[in-house]
Design an enzyme around this catalytic site. Sequence first.
Site, mmCIF file in Angstrom:
data_model
loop_
_atom_site.group_PDB
_atom_site.id
_atom_site.type_symbol
_atom_site.label_atom_id
_atom_site.label_comp_id
_atom_site.label_asym_id
_atom_site.label_seq_id
_atom_site.Cartn_x
_atom_site.Cartn_y
_atom_site.Cartn_z
ATOM 1 C CB SER A 50 -0.864 -0.004 1.261
ATOM 2 O OG SER A 50 -0.037 0.125 2.412
ATOM 3 C CG ASP A 83 -3.646 -2.728 -1.863
ATOM 4 O OD1 ASP A 83 -4.568 -2.846 -2.691
ATOM 5 O OD2 ASP A 83 -3.794 -2.939 -0.638
ATOM 6 C CG ASP A 105 -9.304 2.815 -5.383
ATOM 7 O OD1 ASP A 105 -10.326 3.066 -6.057
ATOM 8 O OD2 ASP A 105 -9.357 2.468 -4.194
ATOM 9 C CD GLU A 142 -12.176 -0.100 -5.436
ATOM 10 O OE1 GLU A 142 -11.067 -0.569 -5.124
ATOM 11 O OE2 GLU A 142 -12.951 0.409 -4.609
ATOM 12 C CG HIS A 198 -9.889 -1.954 2.905
ATOM 13 N ND1 HIS A 198 -9.858 -0.777 2.199
ATOM 14 C CD2 HIS A 198 -9.548 -2.921 2.031
ATOM 15 C CE1 HIS A 198 -9.513 -1.022 0.947
ATOM 16 N NE2 HIS A 198 -9.322 -2.323 0.817
ATOM 17 C CG HIS A 232 -9.874 -4.366 -2.975
ATOM 18 N ND1 HIS A 232 -8.755 -3.672 -2.617
ATOM 19 C CD2 HIS A 232 -9.784 -4.570 -4.312
ATOM 20 C CE1 HIS A 232 -8.019 -3.447 -3.704
ATOM 21 N NE2 HIS A 232 -8.624 -3.985 -4.752
ATOM 22 C CB SER A 235 -9.404 -10.314 6.190
ATOM 23 O OG SER A 235 -8.039 -10.126 5.858
ATOM 24 C CB ILE A 276 -5.824 -11.676 2.413
ATOM 25 C CG1 ILE A 276 -7.043 -12.375 1.799
ATOM 26 C CG2 ILE A 276 -5.646 -12.073 3.887
ATOM 27 C CD1 ILE A 276 -6.953 -13.889 1.749
ATOM 28 C CG ASP A 277 -3.025 -5.785 5.260
ATOM 29 O OD1 ASP A 277 -2.215 -6.454 5.948
ATOM 30 O OD2 ASP A 277 -2.932 -4.550 5.154
#
Length: 349
Positions: A50, A83, A105, A142, A198, A232, A235, A276-277
């Site tokens: 990022s 990202d 984005d 996006e 997120h 996005h 997770s 995935i973060d």
Amino acid sequence: MALISLRQLLDHAAEQGYGVPAFNINNMEQGLAIMNAAKKVDSPVILQASRGARSYAGDIMLKHMIQALAEMYPDIPIVMHQDHGNNEQTCLSAIKHGFTSVMMDGSLKADMKTPADWDYNVDITRRVAEMAHWVGASVEGELGVLGNLETGMAAKEDGSGAEGKLDHSQLLTDPDEAEEFVKLTKVDALAIACGTSHGAYKFSSKPTGETLAISQIEAIHAKIPHVHLVMHGSSSVPQYLQDLINEFGGEMPQTYGVPVEEIERGIKSGVRKVNIDTDNRMAITGQFRKVAMEKKKEFDPRKFMIPAMEEMEKLCIDRFERFGTAGNGSKIKAIDLDEMAKRYADGTL
Ligand SMILES: O=C(CO)COP(=O)(O)O
Ligand SMILES: O=C[C@H](O)COP(=O)(O)O
Ligand SMILES: [Zn+2]
Ligand SMILES: [Zn+2]
């Protein structure tokens, strides 16, 4: 292996019908954990940084770290991806520092808070795609804004995300618009909005078809079956990691993420890149807390890092296996970016 482009990897994933987790990295330990996992199950890898990661580690550090990982794991294809690029400068400077792929984005303005309009998004994304393709790098765009379908609230947690209340149509990507957007911008992959956001606090109970609209992905895929879709905020915020954190002094309120089986459904409908973060952050933090509570005399950071890396590696292996990425690393022969640039120029891509 030499770094490869996102486009090459996702074309392979689409041909073979699998998805690829895109894991965020900020430091060496995350890089090693992901690569060890990939090596164990023969997976190609997407590492993404990022803007926050770039300012945390520094571009020079990230560039050499990725090169070091490529040298240490010569059999694993690696994509290095920006990202949530917020403007042309972020995207082009990433490519200059060795990234093989960027996300422009444009669903948000450059402040990464204000939802952008259609013309702004098309314009900036098209410009970045044109420039990136000259040098063979890939571009993810996006369309739609991440946020909660129940409350209508945008997802402002973390480095990027809109603020305030949005209407339902902004929170769900429209299939007709998606088709038009890809045609106008020539992006290699398209991130869509389907109710994910997120961070750890995505859903207040296990998501249903109302709050997590995988059916929207199916509708988009039906319209543009050849476009690589990106999810996005993917997770799963596993219960065992919430418990680990809370058992050792954490105070995370109960929360729900995206169930892995819903991601698997998405992969059947054209999702090729799964961001995935948070899960990896939780794996690391859970083990840090455990060591800190159980070994109060410990002051060697490696004693914290080793179990943290092991916990993260376990999670990465699970995602490689569940998404069908495992077993595909050795099937990919690197195409260099110059060759990719030729293919864009001659219209093959
Ligand atoms: O989408 C992401 C990065 O772009 C990460 O999403 P999570 O916060 O769900 O891990
Ligand atoms: O986009 C969200 C990712 O989790 C990256 O977060 P970050 O901007 O805090 O590094
Ligand atoms: Zn966005
Ligand atoms: Zn994201």
